[in-house]
Every structure is written in structure tokens, then in C-alpha cells.
Design an enzyme around this catalytic site. Sequence first.
Site, PDB file in Angstrom:
ATOM      1  N   ASP A   7       0.863  -1.102   0.085  1.00 33.79           N
ATOM      2  CA  ASP A   7       0.070  -0.011   0.095  1.00 33.79           C
ATOM      3  C   ASP A   7       0.971   1.278  -0.099  1.00 33.79           C
ATOM      4  OD1 ASP A   7      -2.434   1.698   0.383  1.00 33.79           O
ATOM      5  OD2 ASP A   7      -1.468   1.847   2.449  1.00 33.79           O
ATOM      6  N   TYR A   9      -0.166   5.080   0.424  1.00 34.98           N
ATOM      7  CA  TYR A   9      -0.405   6.277   1.479  1.00 34.98           C
ATOM      8  C   TYR A   9      -0.561   5.833   2.893  1.00 34.98           C
ATOM      9  CZ  TYR A   9      -1.273   8.560  -2.946  1.00 34.98           C
ATOM     10  OH  TYR A   9      -1.049   9.020  -4.209  1.00 34.98           O
ATOM     11  N   SER A 115      -2.161   0.382  -5.081  1.00 34.32           N
ATOM     12  CA  SER A 115      -2.888   1.763  -4.191  1.00 34.32           C
ATOM     13  C   SER A 115      -4.017   2.024  -5.035  1.00 34.32           C
ATOM     14  CB  SER A 115      -1.798   2.854  -4.437  1.00 34.32           C
ATOM     15  OG  SER A 115      -2.288   3.794  -3.775  1.00 34.32           O
ATOM     16  N   ASN A 116      -4.948   2.827  -4.127  1.00 31.44           N
ATOM     17  CA  ASN A 116      -6.149   3.391  -4.459  1.00 31.44           C
ATOM     18  C   ASN A 116      -5.542   4.720  -5.564  1.00 31.44           C
ATOM     19  OD1 ASN A 116      -8.082   1.988  -3.594  1.00 31.44           O
ATOM     20  ND2 ASN A 116      -8.334   3.150  -1.674  1.00 31.44           N
TER      21      ASN A 116
END
Lengths: 220, 220
Positions: A7, A9, A115-116
Site C-alpha cells: 500500500d 499512503y 494503491s487507490n
Amino acid sequence: MPAVLFDAYGTLFDVYSVAELAEQLRPGKGAAIAALLREKQIDYTRLRTMSHRYVDFWQCTRDALQFVNAQLKLGLGSDELDALLSAYAKLKPFADAAPALAALKAQGFALAILSNGTPKMLRDVVDAAGFGHYFDALLSADTVRSFKTTDEAYSLGTQWAGRPAQELVFVSSNGWDAACATWFGYRTFWVNRGRAATEVLADPHQIGHGLDDLVQWLKA
Amino acid sequence: MPAVLFDAYGTLFDVYSVAELAEQLRPGKGAAIAALLREKQIDYTRLRTMSHRYVDFWQCTRDALQFVNAQLKLGLGSDELDALLSAYAKLKPFADAAPALAALKAQGFALAILSNGTPKMLRDVVDAAGFGHYFDALLSADTVRSFKTTDEAYSLGTQWAGRPAQELVFVSSNGWDAACATWFGYRTFWVNRGRAATEVLADPHQIGHGLDDLVQWLKA
């Protein structure tokens, strides 16, 4: 080749480093601004996923910032809002990120971000940190227009690696992300930076307090 | 017959009334316990929806309470945890709920609850308030095993009423619920009890500060 998915953030990059600029703009409110911004940003990814109203993570962040400006009565003008958003493009990495990435790379792991964030956001934050040479792939939820914790988003990792989730390690500092990635099937490592309680969802396979603990775990 | 659909928790019934018992059990922490319990409860409905790991709202609430106990280091025993959960079965209605429901009923509206709560939770909280005679239906997301804000959950209202969403009024105190119900197609009324900023998602059709404002709007 074994692979580790990170991930971005909160895990590699410190989202609360936005608080520094926020503190300069509105003294005394930096921490509150950064915390509410993060909460709303995540809320909006979830609500838009459940309601099938996708917009990308950059737009979710913009929308969250607009909410924060109104909710905390900050009165930030468009230049100030743009500056805060731009800070997102160059979030500082945590101090333990570079040593851990270098160590894992040297051990022969393929490394990727999952990640988003949009492809541009991921490229920008990785470049700003000088981390480009560590990563074999930057996998963005935007390519499937679905945010974590959906299967569509997590499966970006298995598709890229060409391996089942059980053979891949997924690393997140977000307890919910580590838990839901466990449901998906990954071997999960929760970087519990904030010494939070474990989410009552699924237990990650391993828990540490920093990325150095991840390196130790993967050596074993 | 025109119909009005009500969210339950936070809209008709005050979820923070759990704070009173929490305050008795752990003096000085009642408000923090109630707020984090509500946040985690909602988080868990969303994460389980996105990850296709449904458990009912009662279980989500139990799990959230277990997290809160650990996170806030409360050391609550099983009897105390059960007592807090039981408080959920008899949450106090807001003072404006009974007058508004009576007025709308007198005006000829069919009234229903559309909630994430289980059928038993909804029956218990409605009975404890003495509100049974106001409602023509208690619609529980549990019957479709999917939480708001999914289409499956919101469509419980249209299926019950046999009318398109555009002809039905949906009322919620949760900004996100009012916004996402607007996306679904309902005529929405946001009871903005906390004078919060508007969510940057979809604008509700009408905003008021209490259920008396809803009655006024529907008269017009």
C-alpha cells in the site's frame, strides 16, 4: 520470483505530512485538517464504490478537501486548496521505507505498489521520493475503476505477478486494508505504526511496528 | 398512497444515547466510546459490503464494540459489553420523532423504516419507543444481506412501495445516507442535526435541522 505488494499512503508515504502545510496555512489546525481529510477521502472511496459512482482518487481527495474546508470553517481559497492538494503529490516517505525497500530488493523480491491512487499520483509520489528504481510496477485501482477493498482492486496484484494471492505478500499500515487483503487471500503484514487495536475483521498473518519488522519477517 | 422512508439510527433514534451508559461504566469516556463505536460500526458495514463478507448489523455492532474496548483500553468485561449492546435495543427516540411521525401519518403518508439494522433490532427499538403504530413496514438490509449504500439495500423501499424512487421520500440524518439515496433516485431530506457541512457527493433535495422541518417541507 517472490513478490511484495505495498500500500502507498500511510504505509510508504506519510499522509499526515500534509499537516505541515495545513498548519502553516491555518495555525493550530494542521493535525485536525490532515486527519479529517484522510477520513473523508477514505469515506468517499467506499461510498462511491458501494454506490457505483466511481471517480478517481485525485477527485475523491479534492472532494474531501472541499468538505474539510467547509466543515472546519477554514475559509481556504482556491490557491490554498491547490497547494494542499499538490502536497499530496510529494508526500514524504517514512524513514524506514528506503532501507526496507533496498533490503527486500537485494533479497530478490519483486516489489510493487498496489494503491487507490491514480497512476499519475503514484508516479509523482514515487519520483519525488526517488523510489523509482525499487519498484517493478505501480498498480493503480484506477485501471479497474474500483477501490480497495474490492476483489477487483486486490486482484491487480495477482494479475501482475501471475501467482495466486497465497504466494504473495501484501503490506499495509491501514488495519482495514491488511484485514481485507487477508480475506482476499494474500499473506499479509500489518505495519501498525500507530499501535492501534486490531480490526475485528480478519487477522493479518503478521504484525509489526515498522517496515524493518517486515524485512525481519521475510528473512525468516 | 405517498410514502416516506426513514433511516433509523441517528435519524429517529439517538445512537449517542449509548453514551449515557458508557459514561456510567467508564466516567469521562462516554462520548468517546459512543463516537468511536458508531464510526467503527459503519466502517465494518462498508468493508464487509465491499469485500463480500456479510454479517448482520448486530454482529457488526458487537465487533465494533470489541474494537473500541481494545482501542480505548477500557477493559470492559463481558457483562459490561452485553449491557452496552443491550442499550442499542432501546435507544431513545429524538424528541421531534413522535410529533413528526404522527403529523405525517395524519396527512395520509405511509411510513416505513429502511435501515441497516436487523429485523429484531428494528422491532425492539420501535417497540421500546412505542412507535409500532406509526409504521407500515420495517425494512431491514438484512433481508438482502447488503448494507446501505448499495442499490440492493435502497431498493427495499421501492419494492415495498411498488413505486419508483422518484415518487418516494427518503429521510436520513446521515449526510452520506441522504447523498447516496439521492444517487439511487429518492427524493431526499437530510436532517442535519449536527449542523455539519454538506457531503461532496450528491446534494439532498432538502435540508432541515429537525424532523419538524420535514413535516413543513412535505406540507408544501
